[in-house]
Design an enzyme around this catalytic site. Structure first.
Site, short mmCIF file in Angstrom:
data_model
loop_
_atom_site.label_atom_id
_atom_site.label_comp_id
_atom_site.label_asym_id
_atom_site.label_seq_id
_atom_site.Cartn_x
_atom_site.Cartn_y
_atom_site.Cartn_z
N HIS A 55 3.02 -4.07 2.27
CA HIS A 55 1.87 -3.30 2.76
C HIS A 55 1.03 -2.68 1.65
O HIS A 55 -0.06 -2.19 1.92
CB HIS A 55 2.32 -2.23 3.77
CG HIS A 55 2.91 -1.00 3.16
ND1 HIS A 55 4.27 -0.76 3.12
CD2 HIS A 55 2.33 0.09 2.60
CE1 HIS A 55 4.49 0.41 2.55
NE2 HIS A 55 3.33 0.94 2.23
N ASP A 87 8.29 -6.19 5.44
CA ASP A 87 7.53 -5.37 4.50
C ASP A 87 8.11 -5.43 3.09
O ASP A 87 8.34 -4.42 2.43
CB ASP A 87 7.45 -3.92 4.98
CG ASP A 87 6.36 -3.13 4.25
OD1 ASP A 87 5.54 -3.76 3.57
OD2 ASP A 87 6.35 -1.89 4.37
N SER A 163 5.83 3.73 -2.15
CA SER A 163 6.11 2.51 -1.40
C SER A 163 6.30 1.33 -2.35
O SER A 163 5.46 1.09 -3.22
CB SER A 163 4.97 2.20 -0.43
OG SER A 163 4.94 3.10 0.62
#
Length: 199
Positions: A55, A87, A163
């Site tokens: 992402h 992801d 992330s």
């Protein structure tokens, strides 16, 4: 592989932060001169392969930035493998050749209560350090069901921009997961509660 290029066993958060610093990176996705998204990642091979989240790859132009150590610099990157359902992604930093990379534990899952550190947000300090943040915690559940998939839940503080950053076991120094999302304090629609930020 020389001993200096293997992560320390039974380490401390500081020890792992020192070892991982030169191979932790920021991923930047842009369209021309406009940055669209950024995240974290870690080298997992000597020829520039970086493990991150799918992402954070929201723009056509990818760059990997390492801020410290012998491989510091900016590298153009291209996706090698992207699994949006899980992801997770692998991107290759072009022209990056290193003698150190993160070992990924594939032989067995993490144990419930296993001590770990999360590293990420290398852009936090304006490029001064690849390890923008490091925090310690434990594996809360190595096989939790979420959105019809199995994920690892860790009780650990996560900084924004992390992330794609690695979750690293303090037991053997191996990567055991990738920071994907945080759960905010409160109850969700299904009545599941969280007491704060967790990965």
């Amino acid at each position: 592989v020389k001993a200096a290029d293997l992560p320390p066993m039974q380490s401390t958060p500081q020890g792992l932060a020192d070892w991982y610093g030169p191979i932790l990176c920021q991923t930047v996705a842009a369209s021309g001169a406009n940055a669209i998204s950024s995240g974290s990642g870690v080298l997992v091979s000597g020829d520039g392969l970086v493990l991150t989240c799918a992402h954070v790859l929201q723009g056509p132009d990818l760059t990997v930035v390492i801020s410290e150590g012998p491989w510091a610099g900016e590298y153009s990157a291209e996706p090698i493998f992207v699994n949006e359902a899980r992801d997770v992604a692998l991107i290759r930093a072009e022209g990056l050749s290193s003698t150190r990379w993160a070992p990924v534990r594939l032989s067995e899952i993490a144990g419930r209560g296993e001590r770990l550190v999360a590293m990420g947000n290398p852009g936090l300090q304006g490029g001064g350090s690849s390890v923008g943040t490091v925090s310690a915690g434990i594996v809360a559940n190595p096989r939790a069901e979420r959105f019809g998939d199995t994920v690892l839940i860790a009780d650990v503080t996560i900084a924004s921009g992390s992330s794609g950053g690695p979750l690293i076991s303090l037991e053997d120094g191996h990567v055991i997961g990738v920071v994907q999302a945080v759960l905010r304090e409160g109850l969700n629609d299904g009545g599941i509660s969280a007491s704060g930020y967790s990965c």
